[in-house]
Design a protein around this motif. Structure first.
Motif, short mmCIF file in Angstrom:
data_model
loop_
_atom_site.label_atom_id
_atom_site.label_comp_id
_atom_site.label_asym_id
_atom_site.label_seq_id
_atom_site.Cartn_x
_atom_site.Cartn_y
_atom_site.Cartn_z
N PRO A 263 49.41 50.75 33.86
CA PRO A 263 48.83 49.93 34.93
C PRO A 263 47.36 49.58 34.72
CG PRO A 263 49.21 52.18 35.70
CD PRO A 263 49.84 52.08 34.34
N ALA A 264 46.63 50.31 33.86
CA ALA A 264 45.23 49.93 33.60
C ALA A 264 45.17 48.78 32.61
CB ALA A 264 44.44 51.12 33.06
N ALA A 292 38.77 50.88 48.32
CA ALA A 292 38.37 50.68 46.91
C ALA A 292 36.96 51.21 46.66
CB ALA A 292 38.43 49.19 46.56
N LYS A 295 34.64 56.77 47.07
CA LYS A 295 34.70 57.60 45.85
C LYS A 295 35.81 58.64 45.90
CE LYS A 295 31.01 57.27 42.86
NZ LYS A 295 31.86 56.32 42.19
N LEU A 301 41.05 48.12 43.46
CA LEU A 301 41.57 46.76 43.64
C LEU A 301 42.18 46.34 42.32
CD1 LEU A 301 39.11 44.50 45.63
CD2 LEU A 301 41.14 45.70 46.43
N HIS A 306 37.05 44.77 34.48
CA HIS A 306 37.49 44.65 33.10
C HIS A 306 36.53 45.41 32.23
CE1 HIS A 306 38.76 42.86 29.31
NE2 HIS A 306 39.87 42.54 29.94
N PHE A 354 30.96 45.42 44.58
CA PHE A 354 31.59 44.70 43.47
C PHE A 354 30.55 43.92 42.66
CE2 PHE A 354 34.98 45.71 46.32
CZ PHE A 354 36.02 46.03 45.48
N LYS A 357 28.59 46.47 40.48
CA LYS A 357 29.38 47.00 39.36
C LYS A 357 29.97 45.89 38.48
CE LYS A 357 30.73 51.25 41.75
NZ LYS A 357 29.60 52.03 41.23
N ILE A 363 42.50 38.29 34.72
CA ILE A 363 43.64 37.38 34.60
C ILE A 363 44.85 37.81 35.44
CG2 ILE A 363 44.49 38.51 32.50
CD1 ILE A 363 45.43 35.77 31.56
N1 ACO Z 1 38.33 48.58 42.16
C1 ACO Z 1 37.31 49.38 42.64
N2 ACO Z 1 36.38 49.96 41.84
C2 ACO Z 1 36.48 49.73 40.52
C3 ACO Z 1 37.49 48.92 39.96
C4 ACO Z 1 38.43 48.33 40.85
N3 ACO Z 1 39.40 47.57 40.36
N4 ACO Z 1 37.34 48.88 38.62
C5 ACO Z 1 36.28 49.64 38.34
N5 ACO Z 1 35.75 50.16 39.48
C6 ACO Z 1 34.56 50.99 39.58
C7 ACO Z 1 34.86 52.42 39.13
O1 ACO Z 1 35.25 53.23 40.21
C8 ACO Z 1 33.56 52.84 38.51
O2 ACO Z 1 32.68 53.20 39.56
P1 ACO Z 1 31.57 54.35 39.31
O3 ACO Z 1 30.66 53.82 38.24
O4 ACO Z 1 30.91 54.49 40.64
O5 ACO Z 1 32.34 55.57 38.87
C9 ACO Z 1 33.00 51.55 37.89
O6 ACO Z 1 33.60 50.47 38.65
C10 ACO Z 1 33.34 51.39 36.41
O7 ACO Z 1 34.75 51.57 36.26
P2 ACO Z 1 35.43 52.20 34.96
O8 ACO Z 1 36.79 52.67 35.31
O9 ACO Z 1 34.48 53.18 34.35
O10 ACO Z 1 35.50 50.93 34.04
P3 ACO Z 1 36.43 50.78 32.78
O11 ACO Z 1 35.78 49.77 31.90
O12 ACO Z 1 36.75 52.11 32.17
O13 ACO Z 1 37.80 50.23 33.39
C11 ACO Z 1 39.51 48.79 34.15
C12 ACO Z 1 38.18 48.90 33.35
C13 ACO Z 1 40.52 49.81 33.66
C14 ACO Z 1 40.09 47.39 33.92
C15 ACO Z 1 39.18 49.00 35.66
O14 ACO Z 1 38.28 48.03 36.11
C16 ACO Z 1 40.44 49.01 36.52
O15 ACO Z 1 41.09 50.05 36.65
N6 ACO Z 1 40.82 47.82 37.13
C17 ACO Z 1 42.04 47.72 37.87
C18 ACO Z 1 43.21 47.57 36.92
C19 ACO Z 1 43.26 46.19 36.28
O16 ACO Z 1 43.12 45.18 36.95
N7 ACO Z 1 43.48 46.18 34.97
C20 ACO Z 1 43.63 44.94 34.20
C21 ACO Z 1 42.70 44.92 33.06
S1 ACO Z 1 42.80 43.32 32.30
C22 ACO Z 1 44.13 43.36 31.27
O17 ACO Z 1 44.60 44.36 30.82
C23 ACO Z 1 44.71 42.04 31.01
#
Ligand code: ACO
Length: 429
Positions: A263-264, A292, A295, A301, A306, A354, A357, A363
């Motif tokens: 799912p990530a 969302a 903590k 969301l 990304h 948002f 961060k 997409i």
């Molecule tokens: N909703 C709320 N908060 C978020 C989200 C989100 N979707 N994404 C990141 N954050 C926050 C995190 O909690 C973190 O906060 P902190 O710094 O206070 O701890 C900060 O933003 C950074 O997040 P990370 O997880 O460290 O970022 P990372 O680069 O590792 O993760 C990812 C990227 C996996 C895409 C993440 O944004 C996520 O889980 N998104 C939702 C899943 C998603 O839409 N994935 C599709 C990716 S695109 C693809 O594969 C085509």
């Protein structure tokens, strides 16, 4: 740090490391000899600062929201070309001439059928299996059916395997879908283009005639273009790592497909649509935004954020336009999910959390709504992503195999387990 070398001081000893510069984008510090020189490894879980390879295929500028394939912006490829043109570009490095394109289309089309025994292989899966589970298994099984294209040292076999994978993925994905809904498999029809053929294999039944809607076919083709490659993401890195040991291309693409399922990564489009359905209506959005941001709440969301894009994902913009085109064509005037999506996007983009961060829609935020409107069940969303990404995986795999400096991928670790201790016989524990 100088222009061409950087220095690192470790325990009073200074080591020089070359700085390598690409055609655009950040330069890299070559640390390959670091262990030999210092006895230390680097530590970068999640590879946020680590380039694992050189590549000429795809370039992303995450801060500016730029995506180029072989130098061409994704917006131009999606606007003017079709998916097979992007496949050709990714595989061969240049846009095809009209004759090359016709020849490529012909070759892909002639590889769309799968071995008849594959159909019987499908019968071994449980009827309610997730299409991705079926895809991982059936792509891996291709190594058992196409022995004549598994010798990775033969360029001709590498190209045949590439064509087979690009051509047969739609057939396998459609079969995975038909199997779960208990309908007969529909064979490919060579008079149709790649994406129309896929739509027909998914939605036609032997009992009636099926006419492909050209607007939907073009929209899906564009969705395939948007998903075709994305440099060294988790699934592509999986394919490269699997391939670095010399595994055959079908096994490598099965590995990439398994990684994409999470799912990530590719599973996010399914998760994003489920989230929109769970939110249900515009009034519930503030509650989910608060979740969302909390903590202590694991909720995220889906379809937001990304690893690389810290700006609007350029593919998300095209996807949003495609969503409107599809809903328009299908006469869907008021889609509550679209209302939720638009409002959620608006609120999130103006929310301090948002903004700070740099979390923008990716997409997957809009693709789920579009695919659902076309008639695909949520369980098929990641399968469609895998279908489109196959060309990126195979282009990156080929690039790696054809690189003379290629070695098996073998990351190191920081060991934090117990130190040496004596074995105690079971009776004395
Ligand atoms: N909703 C709320 N908060 C978020 C989200 C989100 N979707 N994404 C990141 N954050 C926050 C995190 O909690 C973190 O906060 P902190 O710094 O206070 O701890 C900060 O933003 C950074 O997040 P990370 O997880 O460290 O970022 P990372 O680069 O590792 O993760 C990812 C990227 C996996 C895409 C993440 O944004 C996520 O889980 N998104 C939702 C899943 C998603 O839409 N994935 C599709 C990716 S695109 C693809 O594969 C085509």
């Amino acid at each position: 740090m100088s222009g061409t070398t950087s220095q690192l001081s470790v325990d009073g000893k200074t080591v020089d490391m070359a700085i390598k510069t690409g055609s655009i984008g950040p330069s890299v510090i070559d640390i390959a000899k670091l262990y030999a020189q210092t006895g230390m490894f680097t530590y970068d879980p999640g590879f946020t600062s680590t380039a694992s390879c050189e590549s000429e295929i795809t370039y992303i500028d995450g801060d500016e929201g730029v995506l180029l394939h072989r130098g061409y912006p994704i917006e131009q490829l999606a606007e003017h070309g079709d998916f097979l043109e992007t496949c050709y570009l990714l595989l061969y490095g240049e846009l095809p001439t009209a004759a090359q394109k016709a020849d490529f289309d012909y070759r892909v089309t002639r590889h769309t059928m799968v071995h008849e025994q594959m159909a019987r292989f499908f019968q071994g899966f449980r009827r309610d299996a997730h299409p991705m589970a079926v895809l991982v298994g059936s792509i891996g099984a291709m190594s058992a059916f196409y022995h004549d294209s598994t010798d990775i040292s033969d360029p001709q076999q590498r190209m045949i395997a590439s064509m087979r994978l690009i051509a047969k993925m739609p057939t396998l994905a459609a079969m995975a879908y038909k199997y779960t809904i208990g309908q007969p498999f529909v064979y490919p029809l060579n008079s149709l283009d790649y994406t129309s053929n896929f739509l027909r294999m998914c939605f036609a039944v032997p009992a009636e005639e099926y006419k492909v809607n050209p607007v939907l076919s073009r929209a899906l083709d564009r969705i395939f273009i948007l998903h075709a490659d994305h440099e060294q993401n988790a699934s592509t890195s999986t394919v490269r790592l699997a391939g670095s040991s010399g595994a055959n291309p079908f096994a490598c693409i099965a590995a990439g497909t398994a990684c994409l399922w999470g799912p990530a990564h590719g599973g996010a489009n399914e998760a994003a649509l489920r989230m929109l359905m769970e939110i249900g209506s515009v009034e519930n959005i503030p509650k989910y935004i608060a979740k969302a941001k909390d903590k202590n709440d694991p909720f995220r969301l889906m379809g937001f954020g990304h690893r690389v894009y810290k700006n609007y994902d350029p593919r998300a913009k095209i996807m949003q336009k495609t969503t409107h085109e599809v809903l328009n064509e299908l006469g869907i005037k008021d889609d509550p999910l679209l209302d939720v999506a638009i409002e959620l996007e608006r609120i999130a983009l103006s929310d301090e959390y948002f903004i700070e961060k740099k979390l923008y829609p990716n997409i997957d935020f809009y693709s789920g709504i579009t695919l659902k409107a076309m008639g695909f069940p949520t369980t098929m969303f990641t399968a469609l992503f895998a279908l489109a990404r196959t060309v990126g995986w195979i282009a990156q795999w080929k690039e790696m195999i054809e690189d003379p400096s290629q070695r098996i991928g073998r990351p190191r670790q920081l060991y934090t387990g117990p130190t040496l201790r004596e074995y105690t016989p079971i009776g004395r524990r």
